[in-house]
Write a protein that holds these residues in place. Structure first.
Motif, mmCIF file in Angstrom:
data_model
loop_
_atom_site.group_PDB
_atom_site.id
_atom_site.type_symbol
_atom_site.label_atom_id
_atom_site.label_comp_id
_atom_site.label_asym_id
_atom_site.label_seq_id
_atom_site.Cartn_x
_atom_site.Cartn_y
_atom_site.Cartn_z
ATOM 1 N N ASP A 1 -32.774 -1.244 20.093
ATOM 2 C CA ASP A 1 -33.253 -0.178 20.968
ATOM 3 C C ASP A 1 -32.687 1.201 20.603
ATOM 4 N N GLU A 2 -31.971 1.294 19.504
ATOM 5 C CA GLU A 2 -31.492 2.601 19.072
ATOM 6 C C GLU A 2 -32.651 3.443 18.538
ATOM 7 N N ILE A 3 -32.567 4.753 18.748
ATOM 8 C CA ILE A 3 -33.611 5.670 18.278
ATOM 9 C C ILE A 3 -33.360 6.010 16.807
ATOM 10 N N GLU B 1 -37.297 10.952 16.142
ATOM 11 C CA GLU B 1 -37.978 11.442 17.334
ATOM 12 C C GLU B 1 -38.734 12.721 17.013
ATOM 13 N N THR C 1 -38.514 -1.818 13.008
ATOM 14 C CA THR C 1 -38.719 -0.809 14.052
ATOM 15 C C THR C 1 -40.093 -0.934 14.689
ATOM 16 N N THR D 1 -39.263 6.439 17.445
ATOM 17 C CA THR D 1 -39.184 5.193 16.689
ATOM 18 C C THR D 1 -37.860 4.516 17.021
ATOM 19 N N ARG D 2 -37.933 3.247 17.429
ATOM 20 C CA ARG D 2 -36.742 2.503 17.840
ATOM 21 C C ARG D 2 -36.567 1.241 17.005
#
Length: 645
Positions: free
Chosen positions: A223-225, A228, A621, A642-643
């Motif tokens: 769940d880390e970005i 963006e 991702t 994008t995660r």
């Protein structure tokens, strides 16, 4: 023969789709396949193990997943062509069938020529030692990466680099050069076409791929970005979470005005139904539709007059001779200057590629050569007219994910199940899923307990149908084993009339109209990486700064796949179906990209979501897209994140 052929056929081929448990009675195969397979074994004096091994490779090469009996005639021809090589393997396999008739685990170890760690842990040391005494593994090819024949004639064959990226190419490459007329493949004379030979090498490369062990539940950074993008005119109130998600209406836009309803488009069922001459002619004829698409006027009649000092020509850039750069000398396929053979561009850094439609302007040079002083590219098509758009009061929340959806060392589909949890928690309006759903490069697909088609509908589509608050768009991939290997790809077929209304099967490529408000173009090929390689001439930094430029070239060409000769199996009689409709999509989504990206190219929001599982076998991702209401251009009122899954 030293074995009971009938028993061996039953035991081996029942594992490969040629028989069902209901067809077995006291070890006797009673289907129509049984006498045919035994006839192949007896005719060519082989054994069941060797024929079974050849059948497995045949199924991979020909993408056989159902109706196996209909392929037996072709399989017999393939065995006949390769019989000498098969007989060499016969001596190494005679004793193993006796000793391990009741030990299928050890038999599978032999068939795949390597020892799977999971299986090896289940085999006791005594069986392991006995197996090695019976069969000498020193005569078996090891599972090491072997470079494919290098046509660049370099002397770098002693490299010890073990990076498998040097040997794996997910899409086949069609070589139309004159050097591709040799009918010998790996030392064996055959009547195969160049396409068949490359497909055979493609299967071998997948079979030899080493994938590092990876446990999805031990992944890091979930769940880390990763990246963006926020549109410059986006307001925070427009992207606030909504209490009630509003379903969005999804429509497919026909590829062209003459194609009618997109659902009635007659897509092909196999590749290369046209001759080479027919495909070349179709590419040349398609240039006519670009005559009025340039900034300057083009008059074919006036420009054909050799007395004019300044002349123009329109056509597809085509390689003139191997070893020459395109800028130094190229042909124009389909051009109207029949008396001119070659063209050249003075700027060696001009970003051109083979298959690109251009207009060149210049003077004719003595010797039937054309020196280009200017080069023009097609104009970008207009966006959907504002009068055709419906104004909305709420934003549209979209999630985009691309396959593979399972780890490479199993078929448990942990990434897909995790994505379903994300969808249930975040409740987007729309989810776009790009294949492959059952990836051909996953060797463990053969251990599925059901057919590919059954697995796709029962284990992938049915779980999505239960999430009724979200509309799902399902786009196929050329790497889907359960679907047609041809481009453009038809949509997946609905299994029954009871398919849920929240599932939308679309073509690859396709253009979608979302809620009569904005348009999305889907392209699920490796076109970004392929154009990156073609445009990288060593003098520009295309790999780090060129993604917007590559997207710009695609937009200018008004086509989802403008590269020719293509590295995908294009059926040229349907070449209009890979072009944009009469508009430029507001958003372009590229399903198959190695690294995710977000770019604003010519006011088009271009997105590469990455893959849910990347080529190294590790977690990948997915992308979240929010389109806010308003009158501004979509790229200025959108947010993209994008995660890591």
């Amino acid at each position: 023969m030293d074995m009971d052929i009938e028993d061996e056929v039953v035991r081996l081929f029942s594992k490969s789709g040629l028989s069902e448990a209901a067809d077995l009675l006291k070890g006797m195969l009673i289907t129509s396949c049984d006498p045919y397979v035994q006839n192949i074994i007896k005719t060519f004096k082989l054994n069941a193990l060797v024929v079974h091994d050849e059948w497995e490779l045949f199924c991979v090469n020909n993408r056989v997943s159902s109706d196996h009996a209909t392929y037996l005639d072709k399989f017999k021809i393939a065995v006949k062509k390769n019989v000498n090589e098969l007989k060499k393997r016969l001596g190494n396999t005679k004793t193993i069938t006796h000793q391990y008739h009741n030990k299928p685990t050890l038999m599978f170890k032999f068939l795949f020529s390597h020892r799977d760690q999971t299986l090896q842990n289940k085999i006791d040391k005594q069986d392991e030692q006995e197996f090695d005494e019976i069969f000498d593994f020193s005569d078996v090819p090891t599972v090491e990466m072997v470079p494919l024949p290098n046509n660049n004639n370099n002397n770098n064959n002693n490299s010890t680099d073990n990076n498998t990226d040097n040997y794996i190419d997910d899409e086949f490459e069609m070589d139309l050069t004159e050097d591709n007329n040799n009918n010998t493949f790996n030392g064996i004379s055959s009547g195969l076409s160049s396409h068949d030979k490359q497909q055979s090498q493609r299967a071998i490369r997948f079979a030899q791929t080493k994938v590092p062990s990876f446990r999805f539940d031990k992944r890091q950074g979930a769940d880390e970005i990763v990246q963006e993008y926020v549109g410059e005119r986006l307001k925070s109130k427009d992207i606030a979470p909504q209490q009630k998600m509003i379903p969005k209406i999804i429509e497919m836009v026909p590829p062209s005005k003459d194609s009618g309803n997109v659902d009635n488009t007659p897509y092909p069922t196999k590749y290369m139904s046209q001759t080479l001459e027919g495909r070349t002619k179709a590419l040349g004829d398609s240039v006519l539709k670009y005559y009025d698409q340039f900034q300057v006027e083009f008059d074919p009649v006036a420009n054909a007059d050799p007395s004019n000092e300044i002349q123009r020509a329109v056509g597809r850039i085509w390689l003139y001779k191997t070893g020459l750069s395109l800028t130094s000398q190229f042909k124009l396929l389909g051009n109207n200057q029949s008396s001119v053979n070659t063209f050249s561009i003075p700027n060696p850094n001009e970003p051109i590629f083979s298959g690109q439609v251009v207009m060149v302007e210049g003077k004719r040079i003595p010797g039937q050569h054309f020196g280009c002083s200017k080069i023009y590219y097609p104009k970008q098509l207009e966006f959907l007219n504002s009068n055709q758009r419906s104004k909305k009061d709420s934003s549209c929340y979209i999630i985009v994910a691309s396959g593979p959806f399972s780890e490479y060392e199993n078929t448990l589909y942990h990434p897909f199940k995790e994505l379903c949890k994300v969808i249930e928690n975040k409740r987007p309006n729309i989810v776009i899923l790009n294949g492959p759903f059952i990836d051909e490069s996953n060797q463990n697909n053969q251990f599925l307990d059901k057919s590919f088609e059954e697995f796709f509908y029962e284990d992938i589509i049915q779980p999505l149908e239960s999430i009724t608050s979200t509309q799902f768009i399902i786009c196929p991939s050329l790497r889907d084993v359960q679907h047609d290997y041809v481009y453009p790809q038809p949509p997946f077929k609905s299994r029954s009339k009871n398919t849920s209304s929240n599932i939308h099967f679309v073509t690859n490529p396709s253009t979608l109209l979302i809620d009569n408000s904005f348009t999305i173009g889907l392209s699920n090929t490796n076109i970004i990486q392929q154009l990156e390689l073609r445009l990288d001439n060593g003098k520009n930094d295309i790999k780090t700064t060129g993604t917007p430029l590559i997207c710009e070239k695609i937009i200018q060409q008004q086509c989802y796949y403008p590269l020719h000769p293509a590295e995908v199996p294009i059926e040229t009689q349907f070449i209009d179906s890979i072009k944009f409709p009469s508009i430029t999509p507001d958003i372009l989504i590229f399903g198959k990209v190695d690294k995710p990206f977000i770019a604003n190219s010519n006011e088009v929001l271009c997105i590469g979501s990455g893959q849910l599982m990347n080529h190294s076998g590790k977690t990948g991702t997915y992308t979240e897209l929010i389109v806010a209401p308003g009158d501004e251009i979509i790229v200025h009122r959108s947010k993209v994140i994008t995660r890591i899954i």
